[in-house]
Design an enzyme around this catalytic site. Structure first.
Site, PDB file in Angstrom:
ATOM      1  N   LYS A   1      63.450  54.905  30.068  1.00 20.12           N
ATOM      2  CA  LYS A   1      62.667  54.472  28.912  1.00 20.12           C
ATOM      3  C   LYS A   1      63.522  54.501  27.651  1.00 20.12           C
ATOM      4  O   LYS A   1      64.549  55.154  27.591  1.00 20.12           O
ATOM      5  CB  LYS A   1      61.448  55.389  28.730  1.00 20.12           C
ATOM      6  CG  LYS A   1      60.478  55.375  29.929  1.00 20.12           C
ATOM      7  CD  LYS A   1      59.687  54.082  29.983  1.00 20.12           C
ATOM      8  CE  LYS A   1      58.707  54.064  31.148  1.00 20.12           C
ATOM      9  NZ  LYS A   1      59.329  53.739  32.430  1.00 20.12           N
ATOM     10  N   ASP A   2      63.032  53.766  26.629  1.00 24.61           N
ATOM     11  CA  ASP A   2      63.732  53.720  25.353  1.00 24.61           C
ATOM     12  C   ASP A   2      63.977  55.122  24.809  1.00 24.61           C
ATOM     13  O   ASP A   2      63.139  56.004  24.952  1.00 24.61           O
ATOM     14  CB  ASP A   2      62.899  52.961  24.314  1.00 24.61           C
ATOM     15  CG  ASP A   2      62.671  51.516  24.709  1.00 24.61           C
ATOM     16  OD1 ASP A   2      61.803  51.286  25.558  1.00 24.61           O
ATOM     17  OD2 ASP A   2      63.359  50.636  24.177  1.00 24.61           O
ATOM     18  N   LYS A   3      65.120  55.301  24.169  1.00 21.46           N
ATOM     19  CA  LYS A   3      65.397  56.580  23.533  1.00 21.46           C
ATOM     20  C   LYS A   3      64.548  56.751  22.287  1.00 21.46           C
ATOM     21  O   LYS A   3      63.857  57.758  22.124  1.00 21.46           O
ATOM     22  CB  LYS A   3      66.885  56.683  23.165  1.00 21.46           C
ATOM     23  CG  LYS A   3      67.198  57.941  22.351  1.00 21.46           C
ATOM     24  CD  LYS A   3      68.656  58.003  21.950  1.00 21.46           C
ATOM     25  CE  LYS A   3      68.912  59.250  21.090  1.00 21.46           C
ATOM     26  NZ  LYS A   3      70.335  59.357  20.681  1.00 21.46           N
TER      27      LYS A   3
END
Length: 676
Positions: free
Chosen positions: A273-275
């Site tokens: 997932k996106d940071k």
């Protein structure tokens, strides 16, 4: 007064930002319309070819990776900031059954204990005293009821002998036959009341009691080491839900591994997932109990674990249906509910171009797809030179490490300056050079980069070609419907790209050689009325895919030839992992469960949405403030695992989505609110 200033400075500083960054990057000046009075006018947002909203070369631009078209007619867009705070971006995974994954408890777990056997129930009913002497005396009371007082007394006297004896002397055989139930009950007593004094065995239907000596008494420590979850019953994998904030998925799993002193490969996940955001996803841990994970959860930085259960298989990349997004756009200028609601309904009903987003190509001036070209040519020297070369707009420590390498060509000196986690590819290469004492074996050094990162480069090139092809397809034929020569796959049959096996929220593919089982149909005059624009697909280039049978096919050939590649070359790469078969991807998609809410607020530092952990802790959902100074738009929608939320935002805002541009805009806005 502050509110009036706020209405003016976002467009103004946006234009100033373009100009200042362009100067930094020595890029051509941005051309904007001006009336000669004050700040420049808004750029038109509905022009093709990316001529609007130009971003200086210090950052990668959308037009650099083939992104140029819009499909919502008559809309010029508006100004807003994406991810002004990381808590403005929420992602919740959607599991293969279509359930949105939420963290609802930090401690809740499925019962990991197997159902009790009759023997265990019998043992529980024995009520063994904790005091050893009391247990010894109680044992013979019970044995008397089974064997009689005489035999029970003989056994007791035998066990009370303390002098050293041979094995034969330590053995006592009862000279009587016992039935199966009697023997079972005797075993229950000796194993639970007298386990440290005697061992019992059956010889020809008769019981033999062997007095233990110190050397053969059971070791309590060894017994405790054998205890633990019955993995055969519950499954070898503990599943858990992980909420992380402003952290990479792998960074959190590495934290867990360090605390538990196990290897990171003990953990699996359905999708990275996106940071920069608050994300919720499922993970698995191999032969690690939920009690241990509950303990480590309290020690984690930027993450919490919960909702534990057990099962027989590891979670792998791609074990998800999609992602649910909740995104807050702050500091909206140039739009309000009356002007924007029709466009929001258009997004809901028409959709957006299913481009691969900017995350696919990196955040700096050197795109991942240019490195992919070198990899596909097996030009390892060029690939490594691109990875290690200096670039604008990155962290000072990484920039200094690159400069040290270019100047000194000493990998050890460059490694001293380079943070491993923030520059994994660079660190892997330099570490290989340092270990071998030479920078000549570039092929071996490149293979030291983790496999998923190596494949990211070639997948980025496929994505660049696909983006360019879909832009050309839309310019030539529009979005009214399929045209003769298009390729189609029913959207209901196939709504995710086979390339995107890791989940679209992180935007990093893992297994590029996977292909869909569904093959496309070529649109003809006879079948054209059977399909809609949502069924139209274009291929990601590879050796085992079909190309459309119209002029867009030529674009694939021209683009690859320009880069020194060909479609047939994907089958002949010297390394198997780069022999890409290709895949198909729908060109237009519609979000599912699309909803939106307008909010007014006064404080930029306060969150405008509640996370799952906030809900567990009893915090209230933030509410809109009447007559608040600032305007925000909260969007909520589901996308398949291959699609990018930022591309939906691009269709809505007509604004550059490159993270570098958004970060600078956010920084300028914060500075000027503070100074106002």
């Amino acid at each position: 007064m502050l509110h009036r200033l706020h209405r003016l400075y976002i467009p103004y500083f946006r234009n100033r930002l373009y100009s200042n960054l362009a100067t930094m990057a020595a890029a051509p000046q941005v051309h904007m319309e001006s009336d000669g009075q004050g700040p420049t006018k808004r750029i038109k947002r509905d022009e093709p070819q990316g001529t609007s909203n130009q971003v200086p070369r210090v950052f990668l631009r959308e037009e650099d990776v083939g992104i140029s078209e819009f499909i919502t007619p008559g809309w010029h867009g508006f100004d807003a900031i994406i991810k002004h705070r990381y808590s403005d971006f929420f992602v919740n995974e959607i599991d293969p059954q279509g359930n949105v994954v939420h963290l609802t408890s930090f401690t809740e777990a499925d019962d990991p204990k197997p159902p009790k056997s009759q023997a265990e129930i019998d043992i529980e009913n024995l009520n063994v005293p904790e005091d050893p002497q009391a247990a010894f005396e109680e044992a013979f009371v019970r044995l008397s009821s089974i064997l009689g007082a005489e035999d029970s007394s003989r056994i007791k006297k035998h066990l009370e002998i303390t002098e050293d004896q041979t094995l034969e002397q330590r053995s006592l055989l009862l000279d009587r036959d016992l039935d199966k139930d009697q023997r079972k009950n005797v075993y229950l007593i000796t194993n639970n009341f007298l386990s440290s004094q005697v061992t019992c065995e059956t010889v020809g239907g008769r019981l033999k009691f062997i007095r233990r000596v110190q050397s053969d008494k059971p070791n309590a420590d060894k017994r405790s080491q054998r205890r633990g979850p019955q993995w055969q019953h519950i499954g070898e994998f503990c599943y858990f839900v992980m909420q992380k904030e402003n952290m990479d998925s792998m960074d959190v799993l590495n934290q867990i591994a360090r605390h538990l002193r196990c290897k990171p490969r003990s953990f699996g996940m359905a999708g990275t997932k996106d940071k920069r955001g608050i994300t919720v996803q499922r993970c698995s841990a191999y032969k690690i109990s939920h009690e241990r994970l509950i303990g480590v959860s309290k020690k984690l930085r930027g993450a919490r674990l919960g909702n534990f259960s057990y099962g027989p298989r590891e979670l792998r990349l791609g074990d998800l249906q999609g992602n649910q997004f909740q995104i807050i756009l702050r500091h909206i200028q140039g739009a309000d509910a009356s002007s924007l609601n029709p466009v929001l309904e258009g997004i809901r009903n028409i959709g957006f171009v299913n481009y691969f987003g900017m995350q696919r190509f990196g955040t700096q001036s050197i795109s991942s797809h240019t490195i992919g070209i070198a990899v596909l040519k097996a030009d390892w020297q060029a690939a490594i030179d691109l990875i290690l070369s200096p670039r604008d707009g990155e962290r000072e420590d990484i920039s200094n490490a690159r400069k040290a390498w270019v100047t000194l060509k000493d990998p050890k000196e460059a490694l001293k300056l380079l943070p491993q986690r923030a520059a994994l590819a660079e660190y892997s290469i330099l570490q290989s050079f340092a270990k071998n004492g030479s920078a000549t074996n570039v092929a071996a050094a490149f293979t030291c980069i983790p496999r998923n990162l190596r494949l990211m480069y070639v997948h980025a090139y496929q994505s660049y070609i696909w983006n360019s092809a879909v832009s050309q397809r839309l310019r030539m034929f529009g979005t009214a419907g399929p045209v003769i020569g298009d390729l189609v796959i029913r959207a209901t049959e196939y709504d995710t790209s086979a390339l995107e096996v890791d989940g679209g929220a992180a935007e990093k593919a893992e297994d590029g050689d996977k292909r869909p089982d569904v093959k496309p149909t070529v649109v003809t005059a006879e079948n054209i009325n059977n399909y809609t624009i949502y069924d139209v697909v274009l291929p990601l280039p590879g050796w085992d895919i079909m190309y459309p049978e119209h002029d867009v096919k030529e674009l694939y050939t021209k683009l690859m030839e320009k880069d020194g590649l060909s479609a047939s070359g994907f089958a002949s790469h010297p390394l198997k992992e780069y022999r890409l078969a290709g895949a198909y991807r729908h060109i237009i998609i519609k979000p599912r469960e699309f909803a939106y809410e307008w909010m007014r607020y006064n404080d930029d530092m306060l969150p405008l949405a509640r996370s799952d952990s906030d809900a567990i802790e009893g915090k209230h959902e933030p509410e809109s403030i009447d007559f608040g100074k600032y305007l925000a738009l909260k969007l909520k929608f589901d996308l398949p695992s291959s699609s990018y939320a930022t591309m939906l935002l691009r269709e809505l805002m007509r604004q550059e989505t490159a993270s570098g541009y958004q970060s600078q805009l956010s920084l300028k806005t914060t500075e000027n609110i503070s100074n106002a």
